[in-house]
Design an enzyme around this catalytic site. Structure first.
Site, short mmCIF file in Angstrom:
data_model
loop_
_atom_site.label_atom_id
_atom_site.label_comp_id
_atom_site.label_asym_id
_atom_site.label_seq_id
_atom_site.Cartn_x
_atom_site.Cartn_y
_atom_site.Cartn_z
N LYS A 194 35.54 66.98 1.31
CA LYS A 194 35.64 65.53 0.97
C LYS A 194 36.81 65.13 2.35
O LYS A 194 36.94 65.78 3.48
CB LYS A 194 36.39 64.98 -0.22
CG LYS A 194 35.68 65.56 -1.49
CD LYS A 194 35.66 64.92 -2.76
CE LYS A 194 35.23 65.64 -4.05
NZ LYS A 194 34.55 64.81 -4.95
N SER A 222 33.26 69.39 -11.46
CA SER A 222 34.38 70.17 -11.64
C SER A 222 34.11 71.72 -11.95
O SER A 222 34.76 72.24 -13.05
CB SER A 222 34.62 69.24 -13.08
OG SER A 222 35.30 68.05 -12.72
N GLY A 259 35.14 65.16 -10.17
CA GLY A 259 36.67 65.17 -9.84
C GLY A 259 37.25 64.59 -11.14
O GLY A 259 38.60 64.13 -11.20
C1 PEP Z 1 31.78 67.25 -5.32
O1 PEP Z 1 32.57 66.46 -4.48
O2 PEP Z 1 30.71 67.50 -4.91
C2 PEP Z 1 32.26 67.90 -6.52
C3 PEP Z 1 31.40 68.36 -7.38
O3 PEP Z 1 33.53 67.53 -6.86
P1 PEP Z 1 34.69 68.43 -8.04
O4 PEP Z 1 34.29 69.79 -7.57
O5 PEP Z 1 35.84 68.04 -7.49
O6 PEP Z 1 34.14 67.56 -9.31
#
Ligand code: PEP
Length: 253
Positions: free
Chosen positions: A11, A213, A173
């Site tokens: 990100k 997550s 997230g």
């Molecule tokens: C993502 O940004 O694709 C994602 C799955 O984020 P996270 O693993 O932090 O939930």
């Protein structure tokens, strides 16, 4: 047998020093069988050249977006030609943060996917429902509409360069991972859709990865699910635990 796929979506994070440290201390120490698992990480655009020059050969580089428009008078954009020119093999498209904060509709995601594939890039195409959509029983309708917008733009052959990332928006997230059963249900739906719309060959070859997550604590249970071919990892991809997530895919049967 499909190769597992683990993507790290960094990100809009990391200074250059943090990216260098992540590459040197985690990514370049990853040990896995590249015939069994494909790994790609997506830094911010500005860090890509440094990452390309310093990353271990078994890990590929991805970008997190590409423009809807080609090279030309489009201030601030980065086109698929630029991505290809730099030798970057992968682009993440349709991430829920792009859909939510930058107004990317299903139609835009479909067109971006087509443009990327027309320039020989491979695409991690993200789909997923919001919490309210799940709670109102509309999960599969939402995902079907997202997939149909992509299908409308692609030839059947182009699906060979697509990895579908199922990323429930309520899990991204938030620390709330989909249970293995919840993930498997949607992955099975996507696989069924691929079979009915594009045929058995596409269905059997297409990787469907889960994002939301994922951590080193839940990866091993999730990867046991029949239709789950790997992960797209956000927050945990910035940490040493990413190595355990790759290891879980490497160990999976
Ligand atoms: C993502 O940004 O694709 C994602 C799955 O984020 P996270 O693993 O932090 O939930």
């Amino acid at each position: 047998m499909r190769r597992y796929f683990v993507g790290g979506n960094w990100k809009c994070n990391n200074t250059i020093a943090q990216t260098q440290s992540l590459i040197n201390t985690v990514i370049n120490k990853l040990v896995f069988d590249a015939n069994k698992v494909e790994v790609a990480v997506a830094p911010i655009f500005l860090h890509v050249p440094w990452v390309q020059a310093n990353i271990q050969k078994n890990v590929q580089v991805a970008v997190q977006n590409s423009s809807l428009t080609k090279m030309g008078a489009y201030t601030g954009e980065i086109s698929v030609e630029h991505v290809k020119d730099l030798g970057i093999p992968w682009v993440i498209l349709g991430h829920s943060e792009r859909r939510q904060y930058y107004g990317e509709s299903n139609e835009i995601v479909g067109k971006k996917t087509r443009l990327a594939l027309d320039h020989q890039l491979s695409v991690m195409a993200c789909v997923g429902e919001k919490l309210a959509e799940r709670e109102s029983g509309n999960t599969t309708q939402v995902i079907q509409a997202q997939l149909e917008a992509i299908k409308k733009e692609l030839t059947t052959e182009q699906w060979s360069k697509v990895v579908v990332a199922y990323e429930p928006v309520w899990a991204i997230g938030t620390g709330k991972t989909a249970s293995p059963e919840q993930a498997q249900d949607v992955h099975a739906f996507i696989r069924g859709w691929l079979r009915s719309q594009l045929g058995t060959q596409v269905e059997q070859a297409t990787r469907i990865i889960y994002g939301g997550s994922v951590t080193e604590k839940n990866a091993a249970d999730l990867i046991k699910q029949q239709d789950l071919d790997g992960f797209l990892v956000g927050g945990a991809a910035l940490k040493p635990g990413f190595a355990d997530i790759v290891a879980a895919a490497n160990k999976a049967q």
